[in-house]
Design a protein around this motif. Structure first.
Motif, short mmCIF file in Angstrom:
data_model
loop_
_atom_site.label_atom_id
_atom_site.label_comp_id
_atom_site.label_asym_id
_atom_site.label_seq_id
_atom_site.Cartn_x
_atom_site.Cartn_y
_atom_site.Cartn_z
N PRO A 126 0.81 -1.23 0.00
CA PRO A 126 0.00 0.00 0.00
C PRO A 126 0.84 1.28 0.00
CG PRO A 126 -0.19 -1.14 2.11
CD PRO A 126 0.49 -2.08 1.18
N ILE A 127 2.00 1.27 0.68
CA ILE A 127 2.81 2.48 0.70
C ILE A 127 3.49 2.68 -0.66
CG2 ILE A 127 4.78 3.63 1.76
CD1 ILE A 127 2.23 3.60 3.44
N ARG A 128 3.88 1.60 -1.32
CA ARG A 128 4.42 1.75 -2.68
C ARG A 128 3.35 2.31 -3.62
NH1 ARG A 128 7.54 -3.95 -2.20
NH2 ARG A 128 9.55 -3.14 -1.43
N ASN A 129 2.12 1.88 -3.43
CA ASN A 129 1.02 2.43 -4.24
C ASN A 129 0.83 3.93 -3.93
OD1 ASN A 129 0.54 -0.07 -5.38
ND2 ASN A 129 -1.10 -0.61 -3.95
N PHE A 130 1.02 4.28 -2.68
CA PHE A 130 0.92 5.69 -2.29
C PHE A 130 2.01 6.51 -2.99
CE2 PHE A 130 1.72 9.40 0.31
CZ PHE A 130 0.46 9.80 0.72
N ILE A 131 3.22 5.98 -2.99
CA ILE A 131 4.34 6.67 -3.65
C ILE A 131 4.08 6.81 -5.15
CG2 ILE A 131 6.79 6.48 -4.24
CD1 ILE A 131 7.17 5.04 -1.53
N ALA A 132 3.58 5.75 -5.76
CA ALA A 132 3.30 5.79 -7.19
C ALA A 132 2.25 6.87 -7.50
CB ALA A 132 2.81 4.43 -7.67
N ALA A 133 1.24 6.97 -6.64
CA ALA A 133 0.22 7.99 -6.84
C ALA A 133 0.79 9.39 -6.66
CB ALA A 133 -0.95 7.76 -5.88
N GLN A 134 1.69 9.54 -5.66
CA GLN A 134 2.36 10.84 -5.47
C GLN A 134 3.10 11.26 -6.75
OE1 GLN A 134 4.56 10.20 -1.63
NE2 GLN A 134 4.08 12.38 -1.35
N ARG A 135 3.81 10.32 -7.32
CA ARG A 135 4.58 10.63 -8.52
C ARG A 135 3.68 10.88 -9.72
NH1 ARG A 135 9.18 5.99 -7.13
NH2 ARG A 135 10.36 7.31 -5.65
N ALA A 136 2.52 10.24 -9.72
CA ALA A 136 1.59 10.41 -10.85
C ALA A 136 1.05 11.83 -10.92
CB ALA A 136 0.44 9.41 -10.73
N ILE A 137 1.04 12.52 -9.78
CA ILE A 137 0.56 13.91 -9.78
C ILE A 137 1.41 14.76 -10.72
CG2 ILE A 137 0.34 15.98 -8.34
CD1 ILE A 137 -0.46 14.19 -6.03
N ARG A 138 2.70 14.43 -10.79
CA ARG A 138 3.61 15.20 -11.65
C ARG A 138 3.62 14.70 -13.09
NH1 ARG A 138 6.75 14.23 -6.91
NH2 ARG A 138 8.01 12.67 -8.00
N ASP A 139 2.89 13.61 -13.38
CA ASP A 139 2.86 13.02 -14.71
C ASP A 139 1.67 13.58 -15.49
OD1 ASP A 139 2.87 11.53 -16.99
OD2 ASP A 139 2.80 9.56 -15.99
N GLU A 140 1.93 14.44 -16.45
CA GLU A 140 0.85 15.07 -17.20
C GLU A 140 0.06 14.06 -18.02
OE1 GLU A 140 2.52 18.13 -19.56
OE2 GLU A 140 3.14 19.39 -17.85
N ASP A 141 0.64 12.92 -18.32
CA ASP A 141 -0.05 11.92 -19.14
C ASP A 141 -0.89 10.95 -18.30
OD1 ASP A 141 1.11 12.95 -21.45
OD2 ASP A 141 2.92 11.73 -21.19
N TYR A 142 -0.80 11.09 -16.97
CA TYR A 142 -1.56 10.17 -16.10
C TYR A 142 -3.05 10.48 -16.22
CZ TYR A 142 -2.87 7.44 -12.00
OH TYR A 142 -3.43 6.51 -11.14
N GLU A 143 -3.86 9.48 -16.50
CA GLU A 143 -5.28 9.70 -16.77
C GLU A 143 -6.16 9.41 -15.56
OE1 GLU A 143 -6.29 7.41 -20.16
OE2 GLU A 143 -5.09 8.63 -21.56
N GLY A 144 -5.61 8.88 -14.50
CA GLY A 144 -6.41 8.58 -13.33
C GLY A 144 -6.51 9.76 -12.38
N ASP A 145 -7.08 9.51 -11.20
CA ASP A 145 -7.18 10.52 -10.14
C ASP A 145 -6.11 10.20 -9.12
OD1 ASP A 145 -7.81 12.12 -7.97
OD2 ASP A 145 -9.97 11.98 -8.26
N ALA A 146 -4.97 10.87 -9.24
CA ALA A 146 -3.82 10.54 -8.40
C ALA A 146 -4.10 10.79 -6.92
CB ALA A 146 -2.61 11.34 -8.85
N ILE A 147 -4.78 11.87 -6.62
CA ILE A 147 -5.05 12.17 -5.21
C ILE A 147 -5.96 11.12 -4.60
CG2 ILE A 147 -6.16 13.84 -3.67
CD1 ILE A 147 -5.15 16.05 -5.47
#
Length: 638
Positions: free
Chosen positions: A416-437
């Motif tokens: 779960p914490i690795r998933n949290f980190i991945a979501a944190q990094r996705a906020i900076r990814d302009e191509d990410y299509e999900g809801d990172a927060i």
């Protein structure tokens, strides 16, 4: 009919009622009114425009009066005079009576030739608009004025603090009272409340020293108090027993004595030349009158400073049953809000205390009171989630990733914490299509075991913060030393406390102390874990970093109140004697308080605040977590 005019005019509406004219004489009725308007009325005020609309059983006459130097009261009197004239001009009109007169300022004319719109114009947005307070009617305006005056008085008792809901101060009321119709309503309510307060004060035989509103004249306030108190032993003033009329006479005499004549007519006599200067002078005179009145009322009601709303003050002065009903409803709402806020603040305090301990004193989470704390947090998992989320966001994905390398973390947290980190990094990814927060929150819910939280699971998540916090000061942190980023454990805990309610996602009532209440309650919770932890956390209070020169004296006074409250509470309980604090500073402060000696004046405020918090928590020992809930008042009370 229409003429040119100057200055801001008045829009009046006169309604007359009577028998319905026969069909053949309806036009004669309207013609008689028109003749009365154009031929018979000899007012000093010029009619700029008017309209007559007849209907079965009466007529509505809309009038625009020239407003040059015309006070509102004079305009109302002129229109009432016109109404009487219209019902007496001819034998045909004698059967009609004046039913209603309304008056308001008219902001602008309809067009270059007319003040009023044409009869066939029916678009609502273009019709002459009455100010909304006028549409409320006199009873509601009077109630609103009482509320505003009482709210102004509350803010005089607590200067610098916006104590009302919606938040407003005496200065807000004084400035806003210049607007129609509040200049009339506020002064009327103030006069009546001064009479009522003087009567109540005399009945209680409780006379307080003078309280002066910020920026007000002490001389004016003192004289108004003196004049009001002279009315307390009499049932009437100049033959008038009504409080409103007696209040009007009181303020009238005060205004004349101090040359504060603020009405348009009075100001126009003193300054005919410049309308803008005349209006500004008028508003300043009204402000001086109201400032004196608010201070006088605050003085005579000083024994009521514990009221929690303007209505609770107003009801102490009047026997109006409507005010009593509103007060009961408002007081019930406040009681419910206090109960709700108490639960919210406790959840925030325990959550912040647990995270603070994880950052600075993780050993405290493993003692019996720490175990109590973790068990309690399972019941407020949503609030803990928010505080932990804020802490992890501030730590940053690189620091958290480095912390995951520590073998002390259990495997159940890794995914779960690795998933949290991945979501944190996705906020900076302009191509990410999900809801990172949203992904971050879902990952944290999984880490905390949100749907069936256990104390042991919460302890492991807090252990992650314990491991990560010191890494902020190492090269594991790519933002090390950069402004706006966390570079030490103390910066992390200070940032969380700076906006304590925001990081706990508190939903507090308008009367709540917000950040301040949550922070001070956190001191009480940490005091149950260890007095020295309470002192260390108190040293991080934001007030100690304020540039405002008033902050340091306020912090010192607050710290001394903690000790006084703690000693008073323990004396009342008559329990076992608590052990002395660990630090020499806390022992010295506590001894000084018990011996009624001053604390060292050369200590910086931060040193005194830390020592006082530790000393206060030490006095309350031994403390369970349940005791800490009762000890919150030591740190939040006055």
């Amino acid at each position: 009919m229409s003429d040119k005019g100057n200055d801001v005019p008045y829009l009046g509406q006169i309604t007359i009622t009577g028998p319905e004219p026969e069909l053949g004489r309806r036009q004669h009725f309207v013609d008689a009114l028109a003749a009365a308007m154009t031929e018979g009325w000899r007012s000093l005020r010029k009619v700029l425009d008017h309209r007559i609309i007849g209907y079965p059983g009466g007529a509505v006459i809309t009038v625009v009066l020239d407003g040059d130097g015309l006070d509102f009261e004079e305009a109302a009197a002129a229109l009432a005079s016109l109404g009487r004239h219209l019902t007496t001009w001819s034998p045909e009109l004698l059967e009609y009576t004046l039913q209603q007169v309304e008056v308001a300022r008219l902001d602008r004319r309809w067009d270059e030739e007319h003040w009023l719109p044409p009869l066939d114009h029916d678009r609502a947005e273009d019709r002459p608009a009455w100010p909304l307070p006028v549409l409320m009617g006199d009873p509601l305006q009077e109630l609103a004025a009482q509320y505003l005056v009482a709210g102004a008085v509350r803010s005089v008792w607590e200067p610098g603090k916006r104590v009302n809901y919606p938040a407003f101060t005496a200065r807000d009321v004084a400035l806003g009272a210049a607007e129609f119709p509040w200049h009339r309503e506020i002064t009327t309510a103030l006069g009546a409340m001064l009479i009522q307060a003087a009567r109540r004060e005399a009945s209680d035989n409780d006379y307080a020293p003078l309280i002066v509103a910020e920026g007000a004249s002490r001389e004016f306030a003192d004289d108004l108090v003196r004049r009001a108190r002279l009315t307390a032993d009499d049932d009437a003033t100049d033959g008038f027993a009504d409080d409103q009329m007696r209040g009007h006479l009181l303020l009238q005499a005060f205004v004349e004595a101090h040359e504060l004549g603020w009405t348009a007519a009075a100001v126009a006599m003193a300054d005919h030349d410049n309308p803008d200067r005349r209006e500004a002078h008028r508003n300043e005179l009204l402000r001086q009158l109201l400032d004196a009145g608010f201070g006088a009322l605050a003085t005579m009601c000083a024994g009521l400073q514990d009221v929690r709303s303007p209505w609770e003050l107003a009801v102490e002065l009047t026997d109006d049953p409507v005010v009593a009903i509103i007060t009961d409803l408002e007081s019930d709402r406040i009681d419910e809000d206090i109960d709700s806020d108490t639960c919210e603040v406790w959840a925030a305090a325990t959550s912040h205390a647990a995270v603070w301990a994880a950052i600075h004193r993780p050993d405290l989470l493993d003692i019996p009171v720490g175990a109590e704390l973790l068990d309690d947090l399972t019941g407020s998992i949503d609030t803990l989630h928010q505080v932990v989320h804020s802490a992890l966001v501030m730590l940053g994905d690189a620091v958290i990733a480095a912390a995951l390398e520590d073998p002390a973390l259990p495997p159940v947290l890794l995914t779960p914490i690795r998933n949290f980190i991945a979501a944190q990094r996705a906020i900076r990814d302009e191509d990410y299509e999900g809801d990172a927060i949203d992904d971050m929150h879902c990952a944290l819910e999984a880490a905390l075991g949100h749907h069936d939280p256990a104390p042991e699971r919460l302890r492991e998540v807090l252990r992650l913060i314990t491991i990560a916090a010191p890494l902020t000061g190492t090269h594991a942190n790519p933002e090390l030393g950069q402004e706006g980023y966390i570079s030490s454990p103390s910066q992390l805990s200070s940032a969380l406390l700076r906006h304590a309610d925001e990081h706990a996602a508190l939903d507090l009532s308008p009367e709540s102390h917000g950040d301040g209440g949550a922070r001070l309650a956190t001191i009480a919770v940490l005091g149950a874990l260890a007095p020295e932890a309470a002192g260390a956390m108190a040293a991080q209070l934001p007030i100690l970093d304020h540039a405002d020169p008033r902050s340091e004296p306020a912090a010192r006074d607050q710290a001394l109140r903690w000790i006084h409250n703690a000693i008073e509470q323990t004396n009342a309980l008559e329990g076992e004697v608590s052990p002395d604090p660990d630090s020499s500073d806390a022992r010295l402060v506590l001894t000084s308080a018990r011996d009624h000696r001053p604390v060292p004046s050369d200590w910086p405020a931060r040193r005194l605040v830390a020592a006082a918090a530790e000393a206060s928590a030490a006095v309350l020992q031994p403390m369970t977590l349940e005791d800490a809930a009762g000890a919150i008042e030591v740190f939040t009370g006055s």
